[in-house]
Motif scaffolding. Sequence first.
Motif, short mmCIF file in Angstrom:
data_model
loop_
_atom_site.label_atom_id
_atom_site.label_comp_id
_atom_site.label_asym_id
_atom_site.label_seq_id
_atom_site.Cartn_x
_atom_site.Cartn_y
_atom_site.Cartn_z
N SER A 36 -60.99 60.52 -12.82
CA SER A 36 -60.81 61.73 -13.63
C SER A 36 -59.53 61.67 -14.44
O SER A 36 -59.50 62.02 -15.64
CB SER A 36 -60.80 62.97 -12.73
N GLN A 37 -58.47 61.20 -13.81
CA GLN A 37 -57.18 61.09 -14.51
C GLN A 37 -57.25 60.03 -15.60
O GLN A 37 -56.74 60.23 -16.71
CB GLN A 37 -56.08 60.75 -13.51
N ARG A 38 -57.92 58.92 -15.31
CA ARG A 38 -58.00 57.84 -16.29
C ARG A 38 -58.74 58.26 -17.55
O ARG A 38 -58.36 57.90 -18.66
CB ARG A 38 -58.69 56.62 -15.68
N PHE A 39 -59.80 59.08 -17.39
CA PHE A 39 -60.63 59.44 -18.54
C PHE A 39 -60.42 60.87 -19.03
O PHE A 39 -61.12 61.32 -19.92
CB PHE A 39 -62.11 59.23 -18.19
N ASP A 40 -59.47 61.58 -18.45
CA ASP A 40 -59.14 62.93 -18.89
C ASP A 40 -60.36 63.84 -18.84
O ASP A 40 -60.61 64.64 -19.75
CB ASP A 40 -58.54 62.91 -20.31
N ASN A 41 -61.15 63.71 -17.77
CA ASN A 41 -62.30 64.57 -17.52
C ASN A 41 -62.37 64.83 -16.02
O ASN A 41 -61.79 64.08 -15.22
CB ASN A 41 -63.61 63.92 -17.98
#
Length: 510
Positions: A36-41
């Motif tokens: 989630s943090q890596r893809f901003d979702n």
Amino acid sequence: MTLDTTMLEAYAKRILKARVYEAAVETPLSAMPLLSQRFDNRILLKREDLQPVYSFKIRGAYNRMAQLTEAQRACGVITASAGNHAQGVSLAAQRMGIQATIVMPRITPEIKIAAARARGARVVLKGDAFSEALTHAMALMEAHGYSWIPPFDDPDVIAGQGTVAMEVLRQNPGPIDAVFVPVGGGGLLAGMTAYIKYLRPEIRVIGVEPEDAASLKAALEARDRVTLDQVGLFAEGVAVAQIGEAPFEILRDHVDEVITVNTDEMCAAVKDIFEDTRAVSETSGALSLAGLKKYAQRPEVSDRTLIAVNTGANLNFDRLQHIAERTQLGEQREAILAVTIPERPGSFKAFCRTLGRRMVTEFNYRYADDREAHIFVGVQVNPGGDDRHELVARLGQHYAVEDLTDNELAKLHIRHLGGGRPQAPLHERLYRFEFPERPGALMNFLNQLPEGWNISLFHYRNHGAAYGRVLIGMQVPASDGATLEQRLDEIGYRYWHETDNPAYRLFVSG
């Protein structure tokens, strides 16, 4: 109300009444904080790998069998499967006190055969491919009066699988932007699509398929079911040549999109699931997350809630080595290159200086002549693709460079193949095969080749899968080229002609 909405309503009611929880469990919807943090979702994972048979298949199998009459139960049930559907039918039959017969191809891994037998099923091994097992199962059904339990092409199976969507909407009642579902025969995607689109039509439902087994994508483009000529086997749980008839009735008008992914992207998704949940997914189970990641890289996709279904964890332990090898490529963190450098002292040092502070992940070299050297090299790059292309461009200012990152021959065989180049041209033709992983497969191949054709190269690695990957070079006269491929077609193993592949030309051919 349109006919389509009427169909969705009918399936939604079937799903609400489906009898799955006498054998299946409600699985959690797990957060994936690292991804989630890596893809901003906000990325969530539906954990069907936690079912009693480590797969969602128990839902559809049990619901279908729950509809049988007492007379049908007394006759017993039969199905054909090499994997998760077999486990679902076996457990459902055990819970209901029904005798089950499972027909499996002879190439089925022993772990899956043992699992079906442990639940009381009678296992019959027949043929090298699912189609042969299916034909034999149908013959046994006709001969003994068994009840057929289909893996996906049945309304009750679809309804059972659709209970996954019922749980997802209950577990996350807030906004959901998209749900990603693996596609084989289409039963799971159809059930989830029907339920979600009837109750929450604003949610995008997206099917995910392997690039080499994209039967739904082909059917949507043709607006009719088509049969693929060949089907990739890396994600064997979804290796289906034609989408099911009943699933397609739903999907042709209601699924929002189909995303295809490659082998490396599936392997990277297996790693992502492990790092966020410590679960080891099978490749077809991680398929949906691989598609979610491609979707999340679109510029407009951020700060959204995205859900992927991990459909199973029936993975042979031996496959983990191969999956790990391909993960770096799937994450776009490694470039595989063929670079021609001068054959003189100091050339490798000069090449490394050109690379700068990048890490070399692999370096293969064999002396060929005193003029130039062809090196097979892996180099760490930043994910996203731009860094890799910039690296190739910079090296290209000094050397001849071939980017082999997407070259299956290079990744499956050349990087592991020793022996160097022949002293003189062999005039050979090179083919890459998928052989059934069983005793006698190679001998069957050799017996059907004319005795005058010499095998000049052979490379095989066991990947813990139902099919082995084999590379074969054959010295065949040019006049016999058409005859060779006709004979290969008759033998029936899936193959690719690789004589013109740059990886072969640079590192192996004479």
